[in-house]
Design an enzyme around this catalytic site. Structure first.
Site, short mmCIF file in Angstrom:
data_model
loop_
_atom_site.label_atom_id
_atom_site.label_comp_id
_atom_site.label_asym_id
_atom_site.label_seq_id
_atom_site.Cartn_x
_atom_site.Cartn_y
_atom_site.Cartn_z
N ARG A 69 0.36 1.85 11.05
CA ARG A 69 -0.62 0.97 11.66
C ARG A 69 -1.24 -0.08 11.14
O ARG A 69 -2.00 -0.87 11.57
CB ARG A 69 -1.74 1.96 12.18
CG ARG A 69 -1.39 2.95 13.61
CD ARG A 69 -2.80 3.10 14.38
NE ARG A 69 -3.81 3.86 13.68
CZ ARG A 69 -5.01 3.98 14.00
NH1 ARG A 69 -5.39 3.47 15.21
NH2 ARG A 69 -6.01 4.64 13.40
N ASP A 70 -0.93 -0.24 9.67
CA ASP A 70 -1.53 -1.28 9.16
C ASP A 70 -0.61 -1.81 7.94
O ASP A 70 -0.84 -1.92 6.87
CB ASP A 70 -2.81 -0.77 8.41
CG ASP A 70 -3.77 -1.98 7.94
OD1 ASP A 70 -3.77 -3.24 8.53
OD2 ASP A 70 -4.70 -1.84 7.25
N VAL A 71 0.59 -2.09 8.38
CA VAL A 71 1.51 -2.74 7.51
C VAL A 71 1.30 -3.96 7.06
O VAL A 71 1.26 -4.79 8.08
CB VAL A 71 3.02 -2.46 8.05
CG1 VAL A 71 4.21 -3.12 7.05
CG2 VAL A 71 3.27 -1.20 8.43
N ASN A 75 -0.89 -3.86 1.51
CA ASN A 75 -0.68 -2.21 1.36
C ASN A 75 0.74 -2.10 0.91
O ASN A 75 1.23 -0.99 1.07
CB ASN A 75 -0.69 -1.69 2.73
CG ASN A 75 -2.27 -1.50 3.31
OD1 ASN A 75 -3.14 -1.61 2.43
ND2 ASN A 75 -2.52 -1.52 4.21
N THR A 111 -5.20 -5.21 11.28
CA THR A 111 -5.35 -6.54 10.52
C THR A 111 -4.94 -7.89 11.19
O THR A 111 -3.85 -7.91 11.69
CB THR A 111 -4.55 -6.52 9.00
OG1 THR A 111 -5.30 -5.28 8.50
CG2 THR A 111 -5.02 -7.88 8.19
#
Length: 265
Positions: A69-71, A75, A111
């Site tokens: 969900r937040d690649v 990260n 993001t």
């Protein structure tokens, strides 16, 4: 990334992960640390492949499967050998069963610049929304630019790249800091993968299985270039056409960068 341990001592709570001394991929691409050298193209390809393999493990190797969900480049962390690992699973969600195609959530988390458009609309992340975010990371590796380009107005990197690739000029989007030290065919193919990953329709995006296979081919091309092999990239999906000859890029894809600003972080 591997979790080593945790601390739960009264008000002191912490998770302890393996140490990644080379920091985040974003730091290397953006040059935020003046002491960090520019990553060469071959290493960028390896980082892309290792990240894709990590996402493939989450999607196919975990039971139940996991959506990150937040690649994004912050990260993706690098160890002492500049090997990439995926971090920050605070937003990750697991499927309930093998037949699920997405996860239902009550809130949007992601993001700006990386979130898939259908996820922003429906708040239902899927493996294909991870694929979309990874496509943006790929474009960052090719261009050396952030997910939101200020030129001078803020536009998504996807749109910025598509506008320039519509003219068939790959060198117009490649990170100039690499100083031509790359196989143009491997760059074309990597860029094509990124564009497929960031298609507006999730159904038109490849799976991470396909992405890993394609990136391995890109790495093989680059290694052949470094050995001095002669060859060129042909894409079997379009009848073997070399994308340097009449590459067809649609420019009508857009992401509303102001949409959900309050929800994005």
């Amino acid at each position: 990334m591997s979790m080593i341990g945790y601390c739960n001592d009264g008000g002191h709570m912490a998770l302890v992960y393996e140490y990644m001394p080379q920091g985040s991929l974003k730091e290397h691409i953006a040059g935020e640390d003046g002491n960090m050298p520019c990553l060469p193209w071959e290493r960028r390809l390896r980082v892309a492949l290792e990240t894709a393999q990590g996402l493939l493990y989450l999607h196919k190797g975990c039971s139940p499967p996991i959506i990150h969900r937040d690649v994004k480049t912050t990260n993706i962390l690098l160890n002492a050998r500049l090997e990439a690992k995926i971090a920050d699973f605070g937003l990750s969600k697991a499927f309930n069963c093998e037949d699920d195609t997405h996860v239902s959530t009550n809130t949007f988390a992601g993001t700006l610049g990386y979130a898939a458009p259908e996820y922003q609309r429906t708040m239902q992340p899927s493996t294909k929304s991870d694929v979309y975010s990874f496509g943006v990371v790929l474009l960052e590796l090719v261009t050396g630019k952030p997910a939101i380009v200020r030129n001078p107005e803020s536009i998504p990197l996807i749109n910025w790249a598509r506008q320039r690739l519509a003219w068939g000029d790959i060198e117009g989007v490649v990170d100039t800091r690499m100083q031509g030290d790359h196989d143009i065919n491997a760059v074309w193919k990597t860029t094509e993968i990124a564009l497929k990953c960031t298609e507006q329709s999730p159904l038109q995006r490849p799976s991470m299985t396909d992405v890993v296979m394609q990136l391995q081919e890109c790495l093989d091309l680059e290694e052949g270039f470094e050995r001095g092999d002669n060859g060129f990239y042909t894409d079997s999906s379009n009848g073997g056409m070399n994308p340097n000859m009449g590459y067809n890029i649609t420019t009508n894809q857009s992401t509303d960068v102001s949409q959900n600003n309050a929800a994005l972080r």
